[in-house]
Design an enzyme around this catalytic site. Structure first.
Site, mmCIF file in Angstrom:
data_model
loop_
_atom_site.group_PDB
_atom_site.id
_atom_site.type_symbol
_atom_site.label_atom_id
_atom_site.label_comp_id
_atom_site.label_asym_id
_atom_site.label_seq_id
_atom_site.Cartn_x
_atom_site.Cartn_y
_atom_site.Cartn_z
ATOM 1 N N ASP A 251 0.868 -1.199 0.000
ATOM 2 C CA ASP A 251 0.000 0.000 0.000
ATOM 3 C C ASP A 251 0.903 1.247 0.000
ATOM 4 O O ASP A 251 0.753 2.138 0.806
ATOM 5 C CB ASP A 251 -0.972 -0.006 1.184
ATOM 6 C CG ASP A 251 -0.277 0.052 2.546
ATOM 7 O OD1 ASP A 251 0.923 -0.304 2.631
ATOM 8 O OD2 ASP A 251 -0.919 0.476 3.526
ATOM 9 N N ASP B 279 7.408 3.567 3.700
ATOM 10 C CA ASP B 279 8.166 2.389 4.138
ATOM 11 C C ASP B 279 7.975 1.207 3.189
ATOM 12 O O ASP B 279 8.888 0.404 3.009
ATOM 13 C CB ASP B 279 7.885 2.018 5.606
ATOM 14 C CG ASP B 279 6.448 1.665 5.907
ATOM 15 O OD1 ASP B 279 5.547 2.121 5.182
ATOM 16 O OD2 ASP B 279 6.224 0.909 6.872
ATOM 17 N N ASP B 280 6.813 1.145 2.511
ATOM 18 C CA ASP B 280 6.661 0.128 1.453
ATOM 19 C C ASP B 280 7.683 0.409 0.342
ATOM 20 O O ASP B 280 8.292 -0.520 -0.200
ATOM 21 C CB ASP B 280 5.258 0.180 0.845
ATOM 22 C CG ASP B 280 4.149 0.013 1.870
ATOM 23 O OD1 ASP B 280 3.573 -1.074 1.973
ATOM 24 O OD2 ASP B 280 3.868 0.999 2.577
ATOM 25 N N ASN C 143 -0.932 0.782 16.787
ATOM 26 C CA ASN C 143 -0.624 2.129 16.271
ATOM 27 C C ASN C 143 -1.828 2.824 15.634
ATOM 28 O O ASN C 143 -1.700 3.964 15.185
ATOM 29 C CB ASN C 143 0.587 2.113 15.323
ATOM 30 C CG ASN C 143 0.366 1.266 14.083
ATOM 31 O OD1 ASN C 143 -0.693 0.679 13.902
ATOM 32 N ND2 ASN C 143 1.379 1.192 13.231
ATOM 33 N N GLU D 280 -2.801 -2.784 15.057
ATOM 34 C CA GLU D 280 -1.832 -2.252 14.093
ATOM 35 C C GLU D 280 -2.570 -1.978 12.780
ATOM 36 O O GLU D 280 -3.522 -2.688 12.417
ATOM 37 C CB GLU D 280 -0.703 -3.283 13.911
ATOM 38 C CG GLU D 280 0.393 -2.884 12.938
ATOM 39 C CD GLU D 280 0.037 -3.122 11.494
ATOM 40 O OE1 GLU D 280 0.554 -2.402 10.639
ATOM 41 O OE2 GLU D 280 -0.796 -4.019 11.228
ATOM 42 N N ASN E 222 -2.205 -2.362 9.396
ATOM 43 C CA ASN E 222 -2.471 -3.302 8.297
ATOM 44 C C ASN E 222 -3.541 -4.322 8.670
ATOM 45 O O ASN E 222 -4.341 -4.729 7.825
ATOM 46 C CB ASN E 222 -1.181 -4.025 7.879
ATOM 47 C CG ASN E 222 -0.209 -3.101 7.173
ATOM 48 O OD1 ASN E 222 -0.608 -2.068 6.638
ATOM 49 N ND2 ASN E 222 1.066 -3.471 7.181
ATOM 50 N N HIS F 176 9.016 -0.183 9.342
ATOM 51 C CA HIS F 176 8.151 -1.372 9.460
ATOM 52 C C HIS F 176 8.344 -2.336 8.269
ATOM 53 O O HIS F 176 8.736 -3.496 8.448
ATOM 54 C CB HIS F 176 6.684 -0.968 9.475
ATOM 55 C CG HIS F 176 6.279 -0.027 10.565
ATOM 56 N ND1 HIS F 176 6.220 -0.396 11.881
ATOM 57 C CD2 HIS F 176 5.880 1.269 10.525
ATOM 58 C CE1 HIS F 176 5.790 0.636 12.608
ATOM 59 N NE2 HIS F 176 5.591 1.655 11.812
ATOM 60 N N ASP F 177 7.992 -1.863 7.091
ATOM 61 C CA ASP F 177 7.957 -2.765 5.933
ATOM 62 C C ASP F 177 9.351 -3.212 5.485
ATOM 63 O O ASP F 177 9.527 -4.392 5.136
ATOM 64 C CB ASP F 177 7.199 -2.097 4.777
ATOM 65 C CG ASP F 177 5.753 -1.783 5.151
ATOM 66 O OD1 ASP F 177 5.250 -2.352 6.139
ATOM 67 O OD2 ASP F 177 5.132 -0.954 4.465
HETATM 68 O O1 RIB Z 1 1.647 -0.265 10.881
HETATM 69 C C1 RIB Z 1 2.644 -0.080 9.930
HETATM 70 C C2 RIB Z 1 2.150 -0.430 8.549
HETATM 71 O O2 RIB Z 1 1.055 0.417 8.199
HETATM 72 C C3 RIB Z 1 3.165 -0.251 7.467
HETATM 73 O O3 RIB Z 1 2.962 -1.251 6.508
HETATM 74 C C4 RIB Z 1 2.826 1.101 6.902
HETATM 75 O O4 RIB Z 1 3.238 1.239 5.559
HETATM 76 C C5 RIB Z 1 1.336 1.127 7.010
HETATM 77 O O5 RIB Z 1 0.780 0.458 5.926
HETATM 78 CA CA CA Z 2 2.667 -0.592 4.199
#
Ligand code: RIB
Ligand code: CA
Length: 320
Positions: free
Chosen positions: A16, A20-21, A164, A170, A172, A245-246
């Site tokens: 998505d 960070d992706d 988060n 979280e 995702n 994260h990713d």
């Molecule tokens: O919680 C972190 C995730 O949520 C990561 O994949 C960030 O890109 C968002 O999609």
């Molecule tokens: Ca992501």
């Protein structure tokens, strides 16, 4: 890159994109022996269509022609949710990057996924760093899917860490808990890289300064897209840092030796709680002792990773 060569990996990404992706895509593309076979997008940080645009811009920065397919725009059983501006309004730092040189393929990401795993049974590693909607749809469409995939690496969830999006969820998983439940229940090997480890995987001032000072094209690209994401996390932490994260999930797929401690735990996803929707509920009683029920369908859950080596891997990918 100076990293040790590893076994070849053919990776099908579902993203998505998201800053960070984008970094996870860069990491995989720069890793010796890794091949990104194709990328599907899903609504999460931004719409699936915008995530495809962002993915294509990232691939342009890499000079890569990986196919990109747009996927699900809405969770399996939930109303649309408002986009987050954590990664900038456009999801890629509002950096004013040029439009991508290519367009998405026109195939749906779920069709792409099923076509490729049937073409290469047992060969592909699935990597998911957004809501799990496309994987959930693919499982609903094709009961054979779990037997055709080598492994599934997911960034998501929180084992004992705080959430988060809500106190316990979280992003995702929260954005499509029904899809996550399908993915965790399916008969395939899933590794879940949760906030417990990703919230400790930080680029700090020193690394950010090195990136800003570099003339390397990928460092320049990342320096352009990072500012809103850095601002959000720096405000949250109270010091300059940004969470990877990713990229951490991708790194653990590329080099499993980065995981120093892991647990095999049964995992369920809360889909109906008033305060706990999207919570990943790991049955940690199994860790107490053999007298407690032991896992019957465990996920692989990294609990401790070699964070300094991971950060070095990210920096190498951007600076070498
Ligand atoms: O919680 C972190 C995730 O949520 C990561 O994949 C960030 O890109 C968002 O999609
Ligand atoms: Ca992501």
């Amino acid at each position: 890159m100076s990293a040790k060569p590893t076994l070849p990996k053919a990776i099908l990404m579902d993203v998505d994109t998201g800053v960070d992706d984008a970094l996870a895509i860069i990491l995989a593309h720069r890793w010796p022996g890794a091949q990104i076979v194709a990328i599907g997008t899903v609504t999460g940080n931004v719409s699936a269509a915008q995530a495809a645009t962002n993915t294509l811009k990232t691939l342009d920065a890499l000079g890569a022609d990986t196919p990109v397919a747009v996927g699900a725009s809405q969770a399996l059983a939930r109303a649309p949710f408002p986009p987050s501006a954590i990664h900038g309004v456009d999801g890629l730092g509002d950096a004013g990057l040029p439009a991508p040189a290519r367009a998405p393929t026109g195939e749906h990401a779920v069709d792409q996924l099923l076509r490729l795993v049937h073409k290469r049974p047992g060969e592909l590693s699935l990597f998911a760093s957004g809501p799990l909607t496309n994987l959930g749809l693919a499982l609903q469409r094709d009961p054979e899917l779990p037997g055709l995939v080598k492994e599934v690496m997911v960034m998501g969830g929180a084992i004992v860490a705080a959430g988060n999006v809500t106190p316990v969820a979280e992003a995702n998983i929260y954005h499509d808990p029904e899809a996550a439940a399908l993915v965790f229940a399916a008969d395939w090997p899933v590794t879940l890289v949760a906030l417990d480890v990703t919230m400790r995987a930080l680029l700090r001032s020193e690394e950010l300064a090195r990136l800003r000072a570099s003339e390397r094209p990928l460092a320049r690209f990342v320096t352009r897209i990072l500012p809103p994401y850095v601002a959000v996390y720096s405000q949250r932490f109270g010091f300059e840092a940004v969470t990877m994260h990713d990229p951490l999930a991708m790194a653990l797929l590329l080099d499993p030796s980065l995981t120093l401690e892991r647990a095999a735990l049964d995992m369920r996803v809360e889909t109906s709680g008033e305060m706990t929707v999207g919570m990943t509920v790991a049955d940690r009683r199994a860790l107490i002792g053999p007298g407690f029920d032991q896992p019957t369908h465990p996920l692989d859950i990294p609990l401790e990773v070699d964070t300094p080596r991971f950060i070095a891997m990210v920096m190498d990918a951007l600076l070498e």
